[in-house]
Design a protein around this motif. Structure first.
Motif, PDB file in Angstrom:
ATOM      1  N   TYR A  60       0.833  -1.198   0.000  1.00 15.16           N
ATOM      2  CA  TYR A  60       0.000   0.000   0.000  1.00 15.16           C
ATOM      3  C   TYR A  60       0.870   1.251   0.000  1.00 15.16           C
ATOM      4  N   LEU A  61       1.990   1.180   0.692  1.00 12.17           N
ATOM      5  CA  LEU A  61       2.931   2.305   0.678  1.00 12.17           C
ATOM      6  C   LEU A  61       3.532   2.480  -0.713  1.00 12.17           C
ATOM      7  N   LYS A  62       3.825   1.377  -1.377  1.00 10.50           N
ATOM      8  CA  LYS A  62       4.391   1.463  -2.722  1.00 10.50           C
ATOM      9  C   LYS A  62       3.408   2.123  -3.690  1.00 10.50           C
ATOM     10  N   ARG A  63       2.118   1.855  -3.512  1.00 13.39           N
ATOM     11  CA  ARG A  63       1.129   2.470  -4.399  1.00 13.39           C
ATOM     12  C   ARG A  63       1.081   3.984  -4.192  1.00 13.39           C
ATOM     13  N   ILE A  64       1.145   4.418  -2.927  1.00  9.25           N
ATOM     14  CA  ILE A  64       1.160   5.860  -2.650  1.00  9.25           C
ATOM     15  C   ILE A  64       2.409   6.483  -3.264  1.00  9.25           C
ATOM     16  N   HIS A  65       3.530   5.792  -3.120  1.00 10.00           N
ATOM     17  CA  HIS A  65       4.802   6.280  -3.670  1.00 10.00           C
ATOM     18  C   HIS A  65       4.728   6.419  -5.184  1.00 10.00           C
ATOM     19  N   GLU A  66       4.141   5.433  -5.833  1.00 11.41           N
ATOM     20  CA  GLU A  66       4.056   5.455  -7.294  1.00 11.41           C
ATOM     21  C   GLU A  66       3.141   6.558  -7.813  1.00 11.41           C
ATOM     22  N   ARG A  67       2.185   6.995  -6.996  1.00 11.54           N
ATOM     23  CA  ARG A  67       1.270   8.061  -7.416  1.00 11.54           C
ATOM     24  C   ARG A  67       1.810   9.454  -7.085  1.00 11.54           C
ATOM     25  N   SER A  68       2.887   9.546  -6.332  1.00  9.25           N
ATOM     26  CA  SER A  68       3.426  10.830  -5.890  1.00  9.25           C
ATOM     27  C   SER A  68       4.372  11.397  -6.946  1.00  9.25           C
ATOM     28  N   ASP A  69       3.979  12.483  -7.574  1.00  7.94           N
ATOM     29  CA  ASP A  69       4.738  13.048  -8.690  1.00  7.94           C
ATOM     30  C   ASP A  69       6.168  13.429  -8.307  1.00  7.94           C
ATOM     31  N   ASP A  70       6.364  13.912  -7.085  1.00  9.10           N
ATOM     32  CA  ASP A  70       7.671  14.467  -6.724  1.00  9.10           C
ATOM     33  C   ASP A  70       8.679  13.452  -6.201  1.00  9.10           C
ATOM     34  N   ILE A  71       8.222  12.226  -5.872  1.00 10.22           N
ATOM     35  CA  ILE A  71       9.177  11.256  -5.315  1.00 10.22           C
ATOM     36  C   ILE A  71       9.152   9.899  -6.017  1.00 10.22           C
ATOM     37  N   ARG A  72       8.276   9.714  -7.004  1.00  9.29           N
ATOM     38  CA  ARG A  72       8.169   8.380  -7.607  1.00  9.29           C
ATOM     39  C   ARG A  72       9.397   8.010  -8.429  1.00  9.29           C
ATOM     40  N   HIS A  73      10.226   9.018  -8.781  1.00  4.75           N
ATOM     41  CA  HIS A  73      11.447   8.716  -9.534  1.00  4.75           C
ATOM     42  C   HIS A  73      12.513   8.077  -8.651  1.00  4.75           C
ATOM     43  N   VAL A  74      12.341   8.169  -7.326  1.00  2.00           N
ATOM     44  CA  VAL A  74      13.292   7.561  -6.387  1.00  2.00           C
ATOM     45  C   VAL A  74      12.845   6.136  -6.097  1.00  2.00           C
ATOM     46  N   PRO A  75      13.720   5.128  -6.292  1.00  4.49           N
ATOM     47  CA  PRO A  75      13.339   3.751  -5.972  1.00  4.49           C
ATOM     48  C   PRO A  75      12.806   3.654  -4.541  1.00  4.49           C
ATOM     49  N   PHE A  76      11.771   2.844  -4.349  1.00  3.39           N
ATOM     50  CA  PHE A  76      11.062   2.795  -3.067  1.00  3.39           C
ATOM     51  C   PHE A  76      11.998   2.528  -1.894  1.00  3.39           C
ATOM     52  N   GLU A  77      12.836   1.513  -1.990  1.00  5.67           N
ATOM     53  CA  GLU A  77      13.711   1.173  -0.857  1.00  5.67           C
ATOM     54  C   GLU A  77      14.748   2.258  -0.620  1.00  5.67           C
ATOM     55  N   ASP A  78      15.156   2.951  -1.687  1.00  3.86           N
ATOM     56  CA  ASP A  78      16.084   4.081  -1.504  1.00  3.86           C
ATOM     57  C   ASP A  78      15.379   5.226  -0.780  1.00  3.86           C
ATOM     58  N   LEU A  79      14.100   5.407  -1.090  1.00  2.87           N
ATOM     59  CA  LEU A  79      13.317   6.458  -0.434  1.00  2.87           C
ATOM     60  C   LEU A  79      13.299   6.260   1.084  1.00  2.87           C
ATOM     61  N   LEU A  80      13.144   5.008   1.500  1.00  2.00           N
ATOM     62  CA  LEU A  80      13.039   4.726   2.935  1.00  2.00           C
ATOM     63  C   LEU A  80      14.386   4.851   3.650  1.00  2.00           C
ATOM     64  N   LYS A  81      15.467   4.900   2.889  1.00  2.00           N
ATOM     65  CA  LYS A  81      16.791   5.062   3.499  1.00  2.00           C
ATOM     66  C   LYS A  81      17.169   6.530   3.663  1.00  2.00           C
ATOM     67  N   GLN A  82      16.340   7.405   3.094  1.00  2.00           N
ATOM     68  CA  GLN A  82      16.632   8.835   3.153  1.00  2.00           C
ATOM     69  C   GLN A  82      15.703   9.525   4.149  1.00  2.00           C
ATOM     70  N   PRO A  83      16.177  10.605   4.787  1.00  2.00           N
ATOM     71  CA  PRO A  83      15.327  11.333   5.753  1.00  2.00           C
ATOM     72  C   PRO A  83      14.353  12.265   5.033  1.00  2.00           C
ATOM     73  N   VAL A  84      13.424  11.688   4.283  1.00  2.00           N
ATOM     74  CA  VAL A  84      12.489  12.483   3.490  1.00  2.00           C
ATOM     75  C   VAL A  84      11.369  12.980   4.399  1.00  2.00           C
ATOM     76  N   ASP A  85      11.330  14.288   4.621  1.00  2.00           N
ATOM     77  CA  ASP A  85      10.368  14.886   5.545  1.00  2.00           C
ATOM     78  C   ASP A  85       9.106  15.311   4.808  1.00  2.00           C
ATOM     79  N   LEU A  86       8.451  14.327   4.179  1.00  2.00           N
ATOM     80  CA  LEU A  86       7.202  14.572   3.467  1.00  2.00           C
ATOM     81  C   LEU A  86       6.133  13.640   4.025  1.00  2.00           C
ATOM     82  N   PRO A  87       4.874  14.103   4.085  1.00  2.00           N
ATOM     83  CA  PRO A  87       3.811  13.249   4.611  1.00  2.00           C
ATOM     84  C   PRO A  87       3.605  12.007   3.753  1.00  2.00           C
TER      85      PRO A  87
END
Length: 413
Positions: free
Chosen positions: A279-306
């Motif tokens: 379900y988190l991956k689906r939200i990630h894939e729909r997010s225009d500003d962060i979907r270019h970042v691979p999902f597991e890489d996203l979780l390794k970064q301190p991304v301060d977005l809701p």
């Protein structure tokens, strides 16, 4: 020796000073009691009457001091504002309990409007009973026990402030009681109802209008599934969740998804059911500003977005309205066991019910996961006890294979 003005007079061997301010026709008085300088207005224009009033007031204050009564007292509203300021200060510093926010609302909405003009020393049993009647009329119903607990705690915070500042003696704080109705059983979903919910979501989403309405339906689906698979609180905990609070880790070749949530009871770490990552991956894939970042890489970064956001990054507080429409359209709005309408909070109760009945989770582990007390779990889910003990009560003992267990207990989409 201090030089007195012509319009200043001493009485009671100089212990009380009666004087008149410039451009004032009424006499004032001042004296010292227990190190406190007390200044009062006599309200009198006649000097003899002013002296008599000042003398009587001084003797009253002497009596209060002798009998261990507060020398200085304040109106309830003054003390309440001090208590509110202290709670807000603690909340801003992340030191206070999250429930302080509820106390502040209660003080401002109920306590100050009723008790505000009264001195804290005059609030007794009768005044409290009058408040109970006034509150019942204002709310239009009899408050639940949980509501009364919050109100009583908020009022005690004000009196604690008054005691700490010497405005009232602890022995004179009125006793607050809770005779509210016990909370009713919370509406949840059975496994069959939850399965129906999952099955109807895709077609309901497809029936929505293109654009934001459909985007809201997609977000609502993933929000619902994450609530039901984590037990987190709808509202503050969900809205506070950021991508930097989501972690993937491995242990003994198994992958786990962890979330750090913050809300009513402070911050805690929760472990999500296995399907939550999808379900988190689906939200990630729909997010225009962060979907270019691979999902597991996203979780390794301190991304301060809701986490819960629409494709354009907008955070919506109307998910509950979309959920209510879905439940109404699909005939799932009313819980047949309680007669109450279901809300997003029903998903938290569903999580607890499934955890106890299907997963065999012990009450202590469930309380930690949900950020609540063991007592609360016991109070609200005691109706499940016979089913939890069904094998022992019927004398049945059996074991499930791993595949059978997973088939019977999975609640993911």
């Amino acid at each position: 020796m201090r030089q007195l003005r012509d319009d200043t007079h001493l009485i009671l061997d100089g212990e009380v000073r009666v004087y008149r301010r410039e451009r004032s026709k009424r006499w004032q008085a001042a004296f010292v009691i227990d190190g406190h300088t007390i200044r009062i207005s006599t309200g009198k224009r006649d000097l003899a009457e002013a002296k008599e009033y000042a003398r009587d007031t001084f003797l009253e204050y002497k009596f209060r001091h002798k009998n261990d009564l507060p020398v200085v007292t304040k109106k309830f509203s003054d003390v309440a504002k001090l208590a509110i300021a202290d709670m807000r200060k603690q909340l801003d510093a992340s030191l206070g309990r999250k429930v302080f926010a509820d106390y502040i609302v209660c003080v401002e909405r109920y306590l100050i409007p009723f008790f505000g003009a009264q001195y804290v020393t005059t609030i007794d049993y009768e005044k409290v009973q009058q408040f109970y009647e006034w509150r019942r009329a204002k709310m239009g119903r009899e408050p639940k026990a949980s509501t009364l607990n919050t109100h009583n705690s908020a009022m005690n915070r004000v009196f604690e402030e008054a005691v700490a500042r010497g405005f009232i003696a602890h022995k004179n704080v009125p006793l607050l009681v809770n005779r509210g109705e016990k909370s009713e059983r919370r509406p949840d979903f059975t496994r069959e109802e939850y399965a129906t919910l999952i099955r109807k979501l895709p077609s309901w989403i497809d029936a929505g209008k293109a654009g934001k309405p459909t985007d809201m339906r997609h977000l609502m689906r993933d929000y619902v599934l994450i609530m039901a698979n984590t037990g987190m609180r709808h509202g503050t905990e969900a809205l506070n969740l950021r991508w930097k609070h989501v972690t993937l880790f491995e242990e003994k070749d198994l992958q786990y998804l962890e979330m750090s949530v913050s809300g009513k009871t402070g911050r805690r770490d929760i472990i999500c059911r296995s399907g939550t990552i999808n379900y988190l991956k689906r939200i990630h894939e729909r997010s225009d500003d962060i979907r270019h970042v691979p999902f597991e890489d996203l979780l390794k970064q301190p991304v301060d977005l809701p986490v819960f956001r629409l494709p354009d990054g907008t955070v919506s507080k109307n998910i509950h309205q979309t959920f209510r429409k879905f439940l109404t359209d699909t005939g799932l709005i009313t819980c047949p066991r309680t007669g109450q309408n279901r809300t997003l909070y029903s998903l938290r109760h569903t999580y607890a019910t499934f955890a106890l009945l299907n997963d065999g989770m012990d009450i202590h582990a469930l309380a930690v996961q949900m950020g609540t007390s063991i007592g609360m779990i016991e109070r609200h889910y005691s109706h499940l006890t016979p089913r939890l003990k069904k094998d022992m009560l019927t004398g049945k003992r059996y074991e499930l294979s791993r595949d059978e267990f997973e088939d019977q207990h999975a609640i993911s989409e």
